[in-house]
Design a protein around this motif. Structure first.
Motif, PDB file in Angstrom:
ATOM      1  N   UNK A  30       0.844  -1.205   0.000  1.00 30.46           N
ATOM      2  CA  UNK A  30       0.000   0.000   0.000  1.00 30.46           C
ATOM      3  C   UNK A  30       0.880   1.256   0.000  1.00 30.46           C
ATOM      4  N   UNK A  31       0.566   2.171  -0.909  1.00 28.24           N
ATOM      5  CA  UNK A  31       1.316   3.428  -0.967  1.00 28.24           C
ATOM      6  C   UNK A  31       2.423   3.417  -1.996  1.00 28.24           C
ATOM      7  N   UNK A  32       2.787   2.260  -2.510  1.00 34.69           N
ATOM      8  CA  UNK A  32       3.846   2.204  -3.519  1.00 34.69           C
ATOM      9  C   UNK A  32       3.221   1.769  -4.845  1.00 34.69           C
ATOM     10  N   UNK A  33       2.929   2.760  -5.685  1.00 28.61           N
ATOM     11  CA  UNK A  33       2.195   2.490  -6.927  1.00 28.61           C
ATOM     12  C   UNK A  33       2.971   1.568  -7.863  1.00 28.61           C
ATOM     13  N   UNK A  34       4.288   1.773  -7.967  1.00 31.73           N
ATOM     14  CA  UNK A  34       5.076   0.975  -8.917  1.00 31.73           C
ATOM     15  C   UNK A  34       5.046  -0.508  -8.544  1.00 31.73           C
ATOM     16  N   UNK A  35       5.323  -0.791  -7.264  1.00 34.69           N
ATOM     17  CA  UNK A  35       5.365  -2.199  -6.858  1.00 34.69           C
ATOM     18  C   UNK A  35       3.968  -2.834  -6.854  1.00 34.69           C
ATOM     19  N   UNK A  36       2.936  -2.021  -6.605  1.00 34.01           N
ATOM     20  CA  UNK A  36       1.577  -2.574  -6.664  1.00 34.01           C
ATOM     21  C   UNK A  36       1.213  -2.948  -8.096  1.00 34.01           C
ATOM     22  N   UNK A  37       1.583  -2.092  -9.049  1.00 31.56           N
ATOM     23  CA  UNK A  37       1.350  -2.422 -10.465  1.00 31.56           C
ATOM     24  C   UNK A  37       2.139  -3.671 -10.850  1.00 31.56           C
ATOM     25  N   UNK A  38       3.382  -3.740 -10.385  1.00 39.45           N
ATOM     26  CA  UNK A  38       4.210  -4.912 -10.686  1.00 39.45           C
ATOM     27  C   UNK A  38       3.573  -6.178 -10.105  1.00 39.45           C
ATOM     28  N   UNK A  39       3.072  -6.080  -8.871  1.00 42.30           N
ATOM     29  CA  UNK A  39       2.433  -7.244  -8.234  1.00 42.30           C
ATOM     30  C   UNK A  39       1.166  -7.652  -8.984  1.00 42.30           C
ATOM     31  N   UNK A  40       0.392  -6.669  -9.426  1.00 40.90           N
ATOM     32  CA  UNK A  40      -0.826  -6.985 -10.186  1.00 40.90           C
ATOM     33  C   UNK A  40      -0.469  -7.714 -11.482  1.00 40.90           C
ATOM     34  N   UNK A  41       0.616  -7.279 -12.125  1.00 39.34           N
ATOM     35  CA  UNK A  41       1.063  -7.927 -13.371  1.00 39.34           C
ATOM     36  C   UNK A  41       1.511  -9.359 -13.106  1.00 39.34           C
ATOM     37  N   UNK A  42       2.258  -9.554 -12.023  1.00 40.69           N
ATOM     38  CA  UNK A  42       2.743 -10.900 -11.682  1.00 40.69           C
ATOM     39  C   UNK A  42       1.567 -11.831 -11.354  1.00 40.69           C
ATOM     40  N   UNK A  43       0.589 -11.317 -10.605  1.00 33.15           N
ATOM     41  CA  UNK A  43      -0.567 -12.146 -10.229  1.00 33.15           C
ATOM     42  C   UNK A  43      -1.382 -12.512 -11.472  1.00 33.15           C
ATOM     43  N   UNK A  44      -1.561 -11.558 -12.395  1.00 29.88           N
ATOM     44  CA  UNK A  44      -2.305 -11.879 -13.626  1.00 29.88           C
ATOM     45  C   UNK A  44      -1.546 -12.925 -14.448  1.00 29.88           C
ATOM     46  N   UNK A  45      -0.226 -12.786 -14.501  1.00 29.62           N
ATOM     47  CA  UNK A  45       0.593 -13.767 -15.219  1.00 29.62           C
ATOM     48  C   UNK A  45       0.426 -15.153 -14.587  1.00 29.62           C
ATOM     49  N   UNK A  46       0.386 -15.193 -13.258  1.00 29.44           N
ATOM     50  CA  UNK A  46       0.173 -16.471 -12.558  1.00 29.44           C
ATOM     51  C   UNK A  46      -1.181 -17.072 -12.933  1.00 29.44           C
ATOM     52  N   UNK A  47      -2.192 -16.207 -13.089  1.00 33.52           N
ATOM     53  CA  UNK A  47      -3.518 -16.683 -13.495  1.00 33.52           C
ATOM     54  C   UNK A  47      -3.446 -17.375 -14.856  1.00 33.52           C
ATOM     55  N   UNK A 160      -3.881   1.426  -8.415  1.00 35.39           N
ATOM     56  CA  UNK A 160      -3.392   0.081  -8.712  1.00 35.39           C
ATOM     57  C   UNK A 160      -3.813  -0.950  -7.663  1.00 35.39           C
ATOM     58  N   UNK A 161      -4.183  -0.492  -6.462  1.00 36.61           N
ATOM     59  CA  UNK A 161      -4.616  -1.450  -5.441  1.00 36.61           C
ATOM     60  C   UNK A 161      -5.860  -2.217  -5.923  1.00 36.61           C
ATOM     61  N   UNK A 162      -6.801  -1.479  -6.535  1.00 36.34           N
ATOM     62  CA  UNK A 162      -8.010  -2.148  -7.017  1.00 36.34           C
ATOM     63  C   UNK A 162      -7.708  -3.034  -8.236  1.00 36.34           C
ATOM     64  N   UNK A 163      -6.774  -2.614  -9.070  1.00 40.78           N
ATOM     65  CA  UNK A 163      -6.390  -3.473 -10.206  1.00 40.78           C
ATOM     66  C   UNK A 163      -5.714  -4.754  -9.693  1.00 40.78           C
ATOM     67  N   UNK A 164      -4.951  -4.609  -8.603  1.00 42.38           N
ATOM     68  CA  UNK A 164      -4.360  -5.807  -7.984  1.00 42.38           C
ATOM     69  C   UNK A 164      -5.467  -6.740  -7.479  1.00 42.38           C
ATOM     70  N   UNK A 165      -6.522  -6.145  -6.896  1.00 38.22           N
ATOM     71  CA  UNK A 165      -7.639  -6.962  -6.402  1.00 38.22           C
ATOM     72  C   UNK A 165      -8.333  -7.697  -7.554  1.00 38.22           C
ATOM     73  N   UNK A 166      -8.483  -7.025  -8.695  1.00 34.21           N
ATOM     74  CA  UNK A 166      -9.096  -7.675  -9.868  1.00 34.21           C
ATOM     75  C   UNK A 166      -8.224  -8.850 -10.340  1.00 34.21           C
ATOM     76  N   UNK A 167      -6.921  -8.624 -10.413  1.00 36.20           N
ATOM     77  CA  UNK A 167      -6.009  -9.704 -10.840  1.00 36.20           C
ATOM     78  C   UNK A 167      -6.083 -10.875  -9.864  1.00 36.20           C
ATOM     79  N   UNK A 168      -6.172 -10.552  -8.567  1.00 36.30           N
ATOM     80  CA  UNK A 168      -6.248 -11.611  -7.548  1.00 36.30           C
ATOM     81  C   UNK A 168      -7.538 -12.419  -7.708  1.00 36.30           C
ATOM     82  N   UNK A 169      -8.636 -11.731  -8.036  1.00 41.77           N
ATOM     83  CA  UNK A 169      -9.912 -12.429  -8.233  1.00 41.77           C
ATOM     84  C   UNK A 169      -9.805 -13.410  -9.407  1.00 41.77           C
ATOM     85  N   UNK A 170      -9.115 -13.011 -10.465  1.00 36.84           N
ATOM     86  CA  UNK A 170      -8.927 -13.911 -11.614  1.00 36.84           C
ATOM     87  C   UNK A 170      -8.080 -15.117 -11.211  1.00 36.84           C
ATOM     88  N   UNK A 171      -7.052 -14.881 -10.394  1.00 35.22           N
ATOM     89  CA  UNK A 171      -6.205 -16.006  -9.971  1.00 35.22           C
ATOM     90  C   UNK A 171      -6.997 -16.983  -9.103  1.00 35.22           C
TER      91      UNK A 171
END
Length: 330
Positions: A30-47, A160-171
């Motif tokens: 939370x609070x770090x936009x770059x790493x949150x976007x990176x995490x969302x990308x990694x989670x979507x890739x995992x999906x 990006x926090x909400x985009x991370x949540x969307x990626x997590x839901x797909x995973x």
């Protein structure tokens, strides 16, 4: 598909643990936009890797065409929103269905003529190249952007926090679908095909039909994820049909252990994160060093963990007593 419900406690426990793990990562970033976007990308890739497990892990087909289905579904969803106003919360299912239809058109002749193993891998790899060139002819060398609207209706948010949540839901969805397949008749037949296709045919399994089922489910999942990939990338073009990324999906699935959902998630998260770390740390200073390091890690994992990360998970589970007889012998 004949399912055995309810799901065993071990699977529900694993799903809850995965959800907690994803939530913990979100809290840490939370609070770090770059790493949150990176995490969302990694989670979507995992999906995507978990989706690949259906065709590659259960059915044993070395499919290298992931980004063809992902890109096809994603562009259709985006274009439906841009040109007809259909909101992506509905459009992603249209994109998924379109990718699944594409899989049917490809799968029927492919399985009808018995194309498998290395020839199936070559055919699916060529599919991405073909779509890349068709898209370049139709779309030109331009980048296209989504409308500025945001909100749940558009599955697009300004943080990006909400985009991370969307990626997590797909995973989580892909994770549960894998377990439902694993416990169904389709899952049993697919594993029989993976172990010995000829023997499976001899005991009466319609191998072409069940491989087609696996291809349709896998392509549908990827087709729905394509739009989220576009949102995270902020634009789309013909380059969405990426051969090297398609190959990476299959590599992660193999390193995780064929047929292992947990292994697929672990390998994709660890290796994709390492790849991004190498790229951000060395990519601009020593061009090529990041790829050298990443390739070295892949080779070492192949040498020291040839059965995939799933063997490590099984060892941990046995020690913790989590692996029940029901899961071992569904």
């Amino acid at each position: 598909m004949h399912l055995r419900l309810p799901l065993p406690k071990s699977i529900l426990l694993e799903t809850a643990l995965l959800a907690l793990f994803l939530a913990a990562i979100s809290a840490l970033l939370i609070g770090n936009a770059y790493y949150t976007l990176l995490a969302a990308t990694v989670v979507l890739f995992s999906s995507m890797v978990v989706a690949w497990n259906v065709i590659g892990g259960y059915a044993g087909q070395l499919d290298l065409g992931a980004y063809a289905y992902m890109g096809f579904g994603g562009i259709i969803t985006a274009e439906l929103w841009i040109k007809t106003g259909l909101p992506p919360i509905i459009g992603i299912f249209v994109g998924g269905a379109a990718s699944s239809l594409l899989a049917v058109l490809i799968g029927i002749p492919t399985f009808r003529f018995g194309i498998k193993e290395v020839w199936y891998a070559l055919l699916t790899a060529a599919l991405v190249v073909i779509f890349n060139n068709i898209a370049r002819l139709l779309m030109g060398p331009f980048d296209y952007y989504l409308p500025s609207d945001s909100g749940l209706l558009y599955l697009k948010f300004n943080n990006y926090e909400l985009m991370y949540a969307i990626s997590s839901a797909f995973l989580l969805a892909a994770f549960l679908i894998n377990f439902l397949i694993e416990r169904s008749k389709v899952g049993y037949y697919l594993r029989a095909i993976r172990e010995d296709e000829l023997a499976a045919e001899m005991i009466g399994i319609d191998t072409r039909r069940y491989k087609l089922y696996a291809l349709m489910i896998y392509s549908f999942l990827l087709g729905t994820m394509g739009y989220i990939y576009i949102v995270l990338a902020a634009s789309f073009s013909y380059r969405i049909f990426d051969s090297s990324a398609s190959l990476s999906i299959a590599i992660m699935g193999i390193i995780g252990g064929l047929g292992s959902v947990e292994g697929a998630i672990a390998s994709s998260m660890i290796l994709r994160s390492l790849g991004e770390y190498f790229r951000s740390s060395f990519g601009s200073t020593f061009p090529g060093l990041d790829l050298l390091l990443y390739g070295t890690v892949l080779i070492l994992m192949g040498i020291f963990q040839p059965e995939g990360l799933v063997s490590m998970f099984n060892l941990i589970k046995r020690k913790l007593g989590v692996m029940t007889n029901e899961r071992d012998h569904p």
